[in-house]
Design a protein around this motif. Structure first.
Motif, PDB file in Angstrom:
ATOM      1  N   ALA A   1      36.957  34.466  24.752  1.00 14.82           N
ATOM      2  CA  ALA A   1      37.952  34.452  25.820  1.00 14.82           C
ATOM      3  C   ALA A   1      37.257  34.350  27.171  1.00 14.82           C
ATOM      4  CB  ALA A   1      38.827  35.705  25.771  1.00 14.82           C
ATOM      5  N   ARG A   2      37.948  33.779  28.122  1.00 18.55           N
ATOM      6  CA  ARG A   2      37.434  33.618  29.485  1.00 18.55           C
ATOM      7  C   ARG A   2      37.995  34.724  30.378  1.00 18.55           C
ATOM      8  NH1 ARG A   2      39.194  28.771  33.606  1.00 18.55           N
ATOM      9  NH2 ARG A   2      40.943  30.205  33.971  1.00 18.55           N
ATOM     10  N   GLU A   3      37.147  35.260  31.231  1.00 20.12           N
ATOM     11  CA  GLU A   3      37.600  36.265  32.197  1.00 20.12           C
ATOM     12  C   GLU A   3      37.909  35.571  33.514  1.00 20.12           C
ATOM     13  OE1 GLU A   3      36.231  40.725  33.208  1.00 20.12           O
ATOM     14  OE2 GLU A   3      34.806  39.200  33.899  1.00 20.12           O
ATOM     15  N   ALA A   4      39.139  35.746  33.995  1.00 15.43           N
ATOM     16  CA  ALA A   4      39.567  35.012  35.191  1.00 15.43           C
ATOM     17  C   ALA A   4      38.845  35.483  36.452  1.00 15.43           C
ATOM     18  CB  ALA A   4      41.079  35.136  35.371  1.00 15.43           C
ATOM     19  N   VAL A   5      38.692  36.786  36.583  1.00 15.09           N
ATOM     20  CA  VAL A   5      38.054  37.359  37.774  1.00 15.09           C
ATOM     21  C   VAL A   5      36.966  38.317  37.316  1.00 15.09           C
ATOM     22  CG1 VAL A   5      38.372  38.765  39.847  1.00 15.09           C
ATOM     23  CG2 VAL A   5      40.156  37.157  39.134  1.00 15.09           C
ATOM     24  N   LEU A   6      35.799  38.220  37.887  1.00  9.89           N
ATOM     25  CA  LEU A   6      34.640  39.003  37.464  1.00  9.89           C
ATOM     26  C   LEU A   6      34.944  40.492  37.367  1.00  9.89           C
ATOM     27  CD1 LEU A   6      31.581  38.768  36.861  1.00  9.89           C
ATOM     28  CD2 LEU A   6      31.185  39.289  39.285  1.00  9.89           C
ATOM     29  N   LYS A   7      34.662  41.052  36.188  1.00  5.78           N
ATOM     30  CA  LYS A   7      34.847  42.474  35.886  1.00  5.78           C
ATOM     31  C   LYS A   7      36.275  42.973  36.114  1.00  5.78           C
ATOM     32  CE  LYS A   7      32.686  45.176  34.413  1.00  5.78           C
ATOM     33  NZ  LYS A   7      31.678  46.125  34.896  1.00  5.78           N
TER      34      LYS A   7
END
Lengths: 120, 110
Positions: free
Chosen positions: A97-103
């Motif tokens: 999965a991709r994280e839209a905004v870091l952390k």
């Protein structure tokens, strides 16, 4: 269109190894952090591992630490999960999965999943 | 083992409202944003709510999220049959240095 395609699952004996891949398209790969999440049959979601956009920050769940290795190849738009010393309890569908905004933990796009079965 | 606790099930009739709770601690919900995911049988999870109460593009405004202290909740108003799914909360945990998902809640439309 953002796409993540998981592959590499299969049947493996306890103690064996497997390498999962996640091929990405439709976005600037090297600007997004990525994660692996798994789901055992009939069970809930379990976070497995995380790698930052640069690859410099990596985290693992305690259940896989020392056995699994996450990596990415930004030139190939690909994410990997090397799984060694596999156990029966690692049997699950594995999703990247991709994280839209870091952390932030907002995993906005997911692969279709690849099934890993650890059995003798 | 999940550190975010959710009720195992919730149900309501079409058109009604259902609320799902997610209980955590100061190291996860209490210190960062909460996200919600839903998962239809045999499908990959989908992001439903991010950053406590923000809906991604395409998510109906029937879905809303909130957070207070170390707990969060997801509300579904005007329940529809297609809302039958499993719902999970999630947040980063500073103590574990990892992400944690809730135990999951199965929503049934009666």
């Amino acid at each position: 269109e953002v796409q993540l395609v998981d592959s590499g699952g299969g049947l493996v004996q306890p103690g064996g190894s497997l390498r999962l891949s996640c091929e990405a398209s439709g976005f600037t790969f090297n600007t997004y952090s990525l994660t692996w999440v798994r789901q055992a049959p009939g069970k809930g979601l379990e976070w497995v591992s995380y790698i930052s956009y640069s690859g410099r920050t990596i985290y693992y769940a305690d259940s896989v630490k020392g056995r699994f290795t996450i990596s990415r190849d930004n030139a190939k738009n690909s994410l990997y999960l090397q799984m060694n010393s596999l156990r029966v309890e690692d049997t699950a569908v594995y999703y990247c999965a991709r994280e839209a905004v870091l952390k932030s933990g907002d995993f906005d796009y997911w692969g279709q999943g690849t099934l890993v079965t650890v059995s003798s | 083992q999940s550190v975010l606790t959710q009720p195992p099930s919730a149900s309501a009739t079409p058109g009604q409202r259902v609320t799902i709770s997610c209980s955590g601690s100061s190291s996860n919900i209490g210190s960062g944003p909460v996200n919600w995911y839903h998962q239809l049988p045999g499908a990959a999870p989908k992001l439903l709510i991010h950053t406590n109460n923000q809906r991604p593009s395409g998510v109906p405004d029937r879905f809303s999220g909130s957070k207070s202290g170390t707990s969060a909740s997801l509300a579904i108003s005007g329940l529809q049959s297609e809302d039958e799914a499993d719902y999970y909360c999630g947040a980063w945990d500073d103590s574990l240095n990892g992400y944690v998902f809730g135990t999951g809640t199965k929503v049934t439309v009666l």
